[in-house]
Write a protein that holds these residues in place. Structure first.
Motif, mmCIF file in Angstrom:
data_model
loop_
_atom_site.group_PDB
_atom_site.id
_atom_site.type_symbol
_atom_site.label_atom_id
_atom_site.label_comp_id
_atom_site.label_asym_id
_atom_site.label_seq_id
_atom_site.Cartn_x
_atom_site.Cartn_y
_atom_site.Cartn_z
ATOM 1 N N VAL A 32 0.852 -1.256 0.039
ATOM 2 C CA VAL A 32 -0.084 0.071 0.194
ATOM 3 C C VAL A 32 1.010 1.044 -0.194
ATOM 4 O O VAL A 32 0.580 2.179 -0.687
ATOM 5 C CB VAL A 32 -1.053 0.044 1.085
ATOM 6 C CG1 VAL A 32 -1.611 1.263 1.519
ATOM 7 C CG2 VAL A 32 -2.012 -0.923 0.955
ATOM 8 N N SER A 33 1.928 1.066 0.535
ATOM 9 C CA SER A 33 2.839 2.445 0.598
ATOM 10 C C SER A 33 3.468 2.468 -0.277
ATOM 11 O O SER A 33 3.477 3.748 -0.839
ATOM 12 C CB SER A 33 4.049 2.321 2.088
ATOM 13 O OG SER A 33 3.226 2.211 3.284
ATOM 14 N N THR A 34 3.797 1.642 -1.206
ATOM 15 C CA THR A 34 4.574 1.686 -2.469
ATOM 16 C C THR A 34 3.804 2.250 -3.374
ATOM 17 O O THR A 34 4.034 3.133 -4.445
ATOM 18 C CB THR A 34 5.285 0.317 -2.932
ATOM 19 O OG1 THR A 34 6.177 -0.247 -1.691
ATOM 20 C CG2 THR A 34 5.724 0.293 -4.355
ATOM 21 N N LEU A 35 2.406 1.713 -3.519
ATOM 22 C CA LEU A 35 1.571 2.106 -4.362
ATOM 23 C C LEU A 35 1.064 3.582 -4.135
ATOM 24 O O LEU A 35 0.857 4.168 -5.344
ATOM 25 C CB LEU A 35 0.280 1.361 -4.299
ATOM 26 C CG LEU A 35 0.241 -0.034 -5.106
ATOM 27 C CD1 LEU A 35 -0.826 -0.965 -4.880
ATOM 28 C CD2 LEU A 35 0.363 0.180 -6.575
ATOM 29 N N THR A 36 1.002 3.891 -2.773
ATOM 30 C CA THR A 36 0.666 5.204 -2.749
ATOM 31 C C THR A 36 1.839 6.299 -3.046
ATOM 32 O O THR A 36 1.307 7.196 -3.770
ATOM 33 C CB THR A 36 0.288 5.322 -1.020
ATOM 34 O OG1 THR A 36 -0.600 4.492 -0.463
ATOM 35 C CG2 THR A 36 -0.059 6.939 -0.798
ATOM 36 N N ALA A 37 2.980 5.885 -3.001
ATOM 37 C CA ALA A 37 4.113 6.646 -3.476
ATOM 38 C C ALA A 37 3.940 6.689 -4.910
ATOM 39 O O ALA A 37 4.405 7.803 -5.645
ATOM 40 C CB ALA A 37 5.431 6.266 -2.975
ATOM 41 N N GLN A 38 3.702 5.595 -5.652
ATOM 42 C CA GLN A 38 3.673 5.748 -6.932
ATOM 43 C C GLN A 38 2.701 6.389 -7.511
ATOM 44 O O GLN A 38 2.710 7.271 -8.443
ATOM 45 C CB GLN A 38 3.471 4.354 -7.504
ATOM 46 C CG GLN A 38 4.593 3.159 -7.321
ATOM 47 C CD GLN A 38 4.299 1.811 -7.893
ATOM 48 O OE1 GLN A 38 3.253 1.429 -7.989
ATOM 49 N NE2 GLN A 38 5.286 1.044 -7.996
#
Length: 93
Positions: A32-38
């Motif tokens: 979720v953190s990675t996707l949010t950053a993306q």
């Protein structure tokens, strides 16, 4: 004696399930953190795109990428919430 052993087995299985769910929760939280950053990066890049023909084409592609990332993010958030609820239910037993 048999009931005691059965109870120990059940407790051990529940603890293993809790460990597994906590591991999955950690993985999903990272996703979720990675996707949010993306998504944030895509939005930033999208707002900086130029209005040239190339900018319009890449802007459309970026918009599609943002929508896909937001959709993936929503699915992962739902999965994470379900796993958290499962984990809470196991702790309540």
């Amino acid at each position: 004696r048999g009931a005691e052993k059965e109870k120990e087995t059940t407790i051990r299985q529940q603890l293993e399930e809790i460990d597994r769910l906590q591991y999955q929760n950690g993985r999903m939280t990272k996703q979720v953190s990675t996707l949010t950053a993306q998504v944030e990066e895509q939005k930033k890049t999208h707002t900086q795109s130029t209005w040239s023909m190339g900018g319009l084409i890449s802007g459309k592609q970026q918009q599609e990428a943002i929508q896909k990332a937001e959709s993936d993010l929503a699915v992962l958030r739902d999965e994470l919430m379900m796993k958290i609820q499962e984990n809470e239910e196991l702790h309540m037993r």
